[in-house]
Design an enzyme around this catalytic site. Structure first.
Site, mmCIF file in Angstrom:
data_model
loop_
_atom_site.group_PDB
_atom_site.id
_atom_site.type_symbol
_atom_site.label_atom_id
_atom_site.label_comp_id
_atom_site.label_asym_id
_atom_site.label_seq_id
_atom_site.Cartn_x
_atom_site.Cartn_y
_atom_site.Cartn_z
ATOM 1 N N SER A 156 0.802 -1.259 -0.219
ATOM 2 C CA SER A 156 0.194 -0.124 0.081
ATOM 3 C C SER A 156 0.583 1.751 -0.436
ATOM 4 O O SER A 156 1.459 1.155 1.085
ATOM 5 C CB SER A 156 -0.465 0.085 1.003
ATOM 6 O OG SER A 156 -1.657 -0.782 0.853
ATOM 7 N N HIS A 215 -4.228 0.597 -4.780
ATOM 8 C CA HIS A 215 -3.095 -0.727 -6.087
ATOM 9 C C HIS A 215 -4.164 -1.127 -7.194
ATOM 10 O O HIS A 215 -4.795 -1.253 -6.942
ATOM 11 C CB HIS A 215 -3.700 -1.803 -4.703
ATOM 12 C CG HIS A 215 -2.802 -2.266 -3.617
ATOM 13 N ND1 HIS A 215 -2.486 -3.161 -3.269
ATOM 14 C CD2 HIS A 215 -3.545 -1.568 -2.024
ATOM 15 C CE1 HIS A 215 -1.478 -3.535 -2.017
ATOM 16 N NE2 HIS A 215 -2.263 -2.300 -0.845
ATOM 17 N N HIS A 275 -6.009 -9.025 -1.306
ATOM 18 C CA HIS A 275 -5.848 -9.203 0.369
ATOM 19 C C HIS A 275 -7.475 -10.167 1.086
ATOM 20 O O HIS A 275 -8.442 -9.885 -0.342
ATOM 21 C CB HIS A 275 -6.276 -7.702 0.764
ATOM 22 C CG HIS A 275 -5.163 -6.728 0.307
ATOM 23 N ND1 HIS A 275 -5.021 -5.606 -0.268
ATOM 24 C CD2 HIS A 275 -3.980 -6.605 1.885
ATOM 25 C CE1 HIS A 275 -3.931 -5.552 0.056
ATOM 26 N NE2 HIS A 275 -3.307 -5.611 0.827
ATOM 27 N N TYR A 284 -8.977 -9.885 3.167
ATOM 28 C CA TYR A 284 -10.043 -9.208 3.754
ATOM 29 C C TYR A 284 -11.074 -8.737 2.087
ATOM 30 O O TYR A 284 -12.246 -7.693 2.145
ATOM 31 C CB TYR A 284 -9.962 -8.059 4.092
ATOM 32 C CG TYR A 284 -8.437 -7.134 4.061
ATOM 33 C CD1 TYR A 284 -9.702 -5.768 2.977
ATOM 34 C CD2 TYR A 284 -7.699 -7.102 4.382
ATOM 35 C CE1 TYR A 284 -8.847 -4.981 2.166
ATOM 36 C CE2 TYR A 284 -6.476 -5.575 3.370
ATOM 37 C CZ TYR A 284 -7.360 -4.816 2.540
ATOM 38 O OH TYR A 284 -6.885 -3.866 1.921
ATOM 39 N N GLU A 285 -10.574 -8.607 1.156
ATOM 40 C CA GLU A 285 -11.151 -8.292 -0.211
ATOM 41 C C GLU A 285 -12.555 -8.953 -0.175
ATOM 42 O O GLU A 285 -13.610 -8.990 -1.350
ATOM 43 C CB GLU A 285 -10.429 -8.096 -1.434
ATOM 44 C CG GLU A 285 -9.851 -6.466 -0.968
ATOM 45 C CD GLU A 285 -8.687 -6.292 -2.147
ATOM 46 O OE1 GLU A 285 -8.939 -5.731 -3.360
ATOM 47 O OE2 GLU A 285 -7.631 -6.765 -2.007
ATOM 48 N N ALA A 320 2.766 -2.274 4.300
ATOM 49 C CA ALA A 320 2.880 -0.776 4.497
ATOM 50 C C ALA A 320 1.887 -1.888 5.596
ATOM 51 O O ALA A 320 1.121 -3.181 5.959
ATOM 52 C CB ALA A 320 1.813 -0.331 4.410
ATOM 53 N N MET A 373 -2.019 -6.553 7.188
ATOM 54 C CA MET A 373 -3.023 -7.111 6.388
ATOM 55 C C MET A 373 -2.597 -8.312 4.866
ATOM 56 O O MET A 373 -3.564 -8.679 4.605
ATOM 57 C CB MET A 373 -4.642 -6.750 6.340
ATOM 58 C CG MET A 373 -4.718 -5.936 6.971
ATOM 59 S SD MET A 373 -6.070 -4.513 7.121
ATOM 60 C CE MET A 373 -5.845 -3.315 8.459
ATOM 61 N N SER A 374 -1.164 -7.983 5.083
ATOM 62 C CA SER A 374 -0.610 -9.690 4.241
ATOM 63 C C SER A 374 0.240 -10.269 4.293
ATOM 64 O O SER A 374 0.416 -10.105 5.062
ATOM 65 C CB SER A 374 -0.847 -7.755 2.922
ATOM 66 O OG SER A 374 0.814 -7.386 3.039
ATOM 67 N N ASN A 384 2.165 4.124 10.640
ATOM 68 C CA ASN A 384 1.986 3.949 11.356
ATOM 69 C C ASN A 384 2.425 3.566 13.050
ATOM 70 O O ASN A 384 2.550 2.528 12.410
ATOM 71 C CB ASN A 384 0.156 4.379 11.267
ATOM 72 C CG ASN A 384 -0.054 3.048 10.988
ATOM 73 O OD1 ASN A 384 -0.054 2.588 10.317
ATOM 74 N ND2 ASN A 384 -0.438 2.134 12.306
ATOM 75 N N HIS A 428 -6.258 5.058 6.275
ATOM 76 C CA HIS A 428 -6.086 3.996 5.011
ATOM 77 C C HIS A 428 -5.668 5.515 4.469
ATOM 78 O O HIS A 428 -3.953 4.990 4.230
ATOM 79 C CB HIS A 428 -7.189 3.656 4.622
ATOM 80 C CG HIS A 428 -6.713 2.680 2.818
ATOM 81 N ND1 HIS A 428 -5.241 2.424 2.750
ATOM 82 C CD2 HIS A 428 -7.012 3.030 2.238
ATOM 83 C CE1 HIS A 428 -5.525 1.140 1.793
ATOM 84 N NE2 HIS A 428 -6.232 2.444 1.534
HETATM 85 N N1 HPA Z 1 -3.466 -2.292 11.449
HETATM 86 C C1 HPA Z 1 -3.324 -3.140 9.754
HETATM 87 N N2 HPA Z 1 -3.132 -3.038 9.070
HETATM 88 C C2 HPA Z 1 -2.185 -1.785 8.554
HETATM 89 C C3 HPA Z 1 -1.493 -0.922 9.435
HETATM 90 C C4 HPA Z 1 -1.627 -0.817 10.689
HETATM 91 O O1 HPA Z 1 -2.268 -0.298 12.051
HETATM 92 N N3 HPA Z 1 -0.888 0.089 9.129
HETATM 93 C C5 HPA Z 1 -0.430 -0.297 7.607
HETATM 94 N N4 HPA Z 1 -1.499 -1.611 7.746
#
Ligand code: HPA
Length: 282
Positions: free
Chosen positions: A34, A65, A87, A89-90, A117, A218-219, A242, A256
Site C-alpha cells: 500500500s 493498489h 488481500h 479481506y477483499e 505497509a 493485513m498481507s 503508523n 487508510h
Molecule cells: N494495522 C494493520 N495493517 C496496517 C496498519 C495497521 O496499523 N498500518 C498499515 N497496515
C-alpha cells in the site's frame, strides 16, 4: 463470479500470457504494498501488463493498489514488479490471494522481495521507519486460513513444508549491510499477519506485543507461505506507516489515507534500499 481455486494448468495459462508479452525471463520479483506503487515507475524499459489481461488473476479492489505487472530492469537486473496485490479481506480465497506467487514459481522466479505497509508495535519504532522482516507470525494462517489448506499438488511443493527460516538469512544480512552503507535507518522485527480490514483494538495491540510481534499488517504471510512452499527465497521489508495505538485515551486514529500518505513518503528510502540490494545480490 471469479474462480476461487486453481489447477496447475491455470497457472501455466497465466505464465504463457506474460511470456507472450516480453522476452525477459526475470529471476527476481518484487511485490509493492500500500502506497509503495510509485516504485514501479523506476523500472527501465518496462513492459506493462494490466493484471486484468492475465487469465485467472484476481482484481484488486483497494484504493492505492493498481493491478499491473511491470517487467523490465532495475540496476541492470531483470525484475518483475507487481503493483497492487489482493488481500484476504477483499473476500478472495487464499488461493486467489496467492495466485500471483504460483505464477511467479512457474515463471522461474527464484527470489521474491515483498513489501508492505504495517503498523508499528515495537515502542522503539516511528512512523516512516523501514523494518526488515526477520520472521512472521501467520495468525491468519494458524486460525484456519492457511494458503496451503486443500489438496497438495506435489509439483508445486511438499505437503508439510518447514518454516524454521522463512526470510532468507543471506538476503537479510546483505540488506542490513546495504542499509548501513547507504546510511538508511533499518529496523528489524517480526511481522504479524491479521485478516483486517478492521484495524486493531488497543487490547489486541498489547497482546500482539506480548507475543513478540513488532509490526502488524493485513498481507504478506500468505504470499510468503506459498513462496516458501514453492522453493522461492524471500526478502521482506515493511514500511511502518503508523504507530499502532495501544491505549484508549489518545487523540488520534489510524486511517487508510494516512497509510498511503506515509507510504508515499517512505518510497525514496525504500527504493534506495532495494536498488542497493539488487546491485550485489548474493
Ligand atoms: N494495522 C494493520 N495493517 C496496517 C496498519 C495497521 O496499523 N498500518 C498499515 N497496515
Amino acid at each position: 463470479m471469479q474462480q476461487t481455486t486453481f489447477t496447475y494448468s491455470d497457472y501455466e495459462e497465466a505464465v504463457q500470457v506474460i511470456f507472450e508479452r516480453t522476452s525477459l525471463r526475470p529471476k527476481i520479483a518484487i511485490i509493492l504494498g500500500s502506497g509503495l506503487g510509485p516504485l514501479a515507475d523506476e523500472v527501465e524499459n518496462p513492459t506493462i501488463i494490466p493484471t486484468n489481461e492475465i487469465p485467472h488473476w484476481p482484481r484488486s479492489t483497494v484504493h492505492g493498489h493498481k493491478g499491473r505487472l511491470v517487467i523490465g530492469y532495475i540496476e541492470n537486473q531483470p525484475v518483475m514488479v507487481m503493483q497492487g496485490r489482493v488481500h484476504y479481506y477483499e473476500g478472495y480465497s487464499m488461493q486467489q490471494v496467492t495466485f500471483p506467487i504460483r505464477v511467479m514459481q512457474l515463471m522461474g522466479i527464484e527470489t521474491l522481495i515483498v513489501t508492505n505497509a504495517a503498523g508499528g508495535i515495537n515502542t522503539s519504532f516511528s512512523a516512516g521507519d523501514l523494518m526488515l522482516i526477520e520472521d512472521h507470525i501467520n495468525l491468519l494462517g494458524h486460525m484456519g486460513h492457511n494458503a496451503l489448506i486443500g489438496p497438495n499438488d506435489e509439483r508445486l511443493g511438499e505437503r508439510f513444508p518447514i518454516f524454521t527460516v522463512t526470510y532468507d538469512k543471506a538476503l537479510r544480512e546483505h540488506t542490513m549491510r546495504v542499509a548501513r552503507e547507504l546510511n538508511i535507518h533499518l529496523q528489524k522485527g517480526v511481522y504479524l499477519c491479521l485478516s483486517g480490514p478492521a484495524f486493531e483494538t488497543p487490547a489486541e495491540i498489547r497482546m500482539f506485543r506480548a507475543w513478540g510481534a513488532d509490526a502488524v499488517g493485513m498481507s504478506t504471510a500468505p504470499e510468503v507461505t506459498v513462496a516458501r512452499h514453492g522453493g522461492i527465497r524471500v526478502l521482506g521489508i515493511s514500511s511502518i506507516t503508523n504507530i499502532s495505538i495501544d491505549h484508549q485515551d489518545v487523540q488520534r486514529d489510524v486511517s487508510h489515507e494516512e497509510v498511503l500518505e506515509v507510504g508515499a513518503k517512505i518510497v525514496p528510502n525504500l527504493m534506495k534500499l532495494i536498488r542497493g540490494v539488487l546491485q550485489n545480490m548474493p
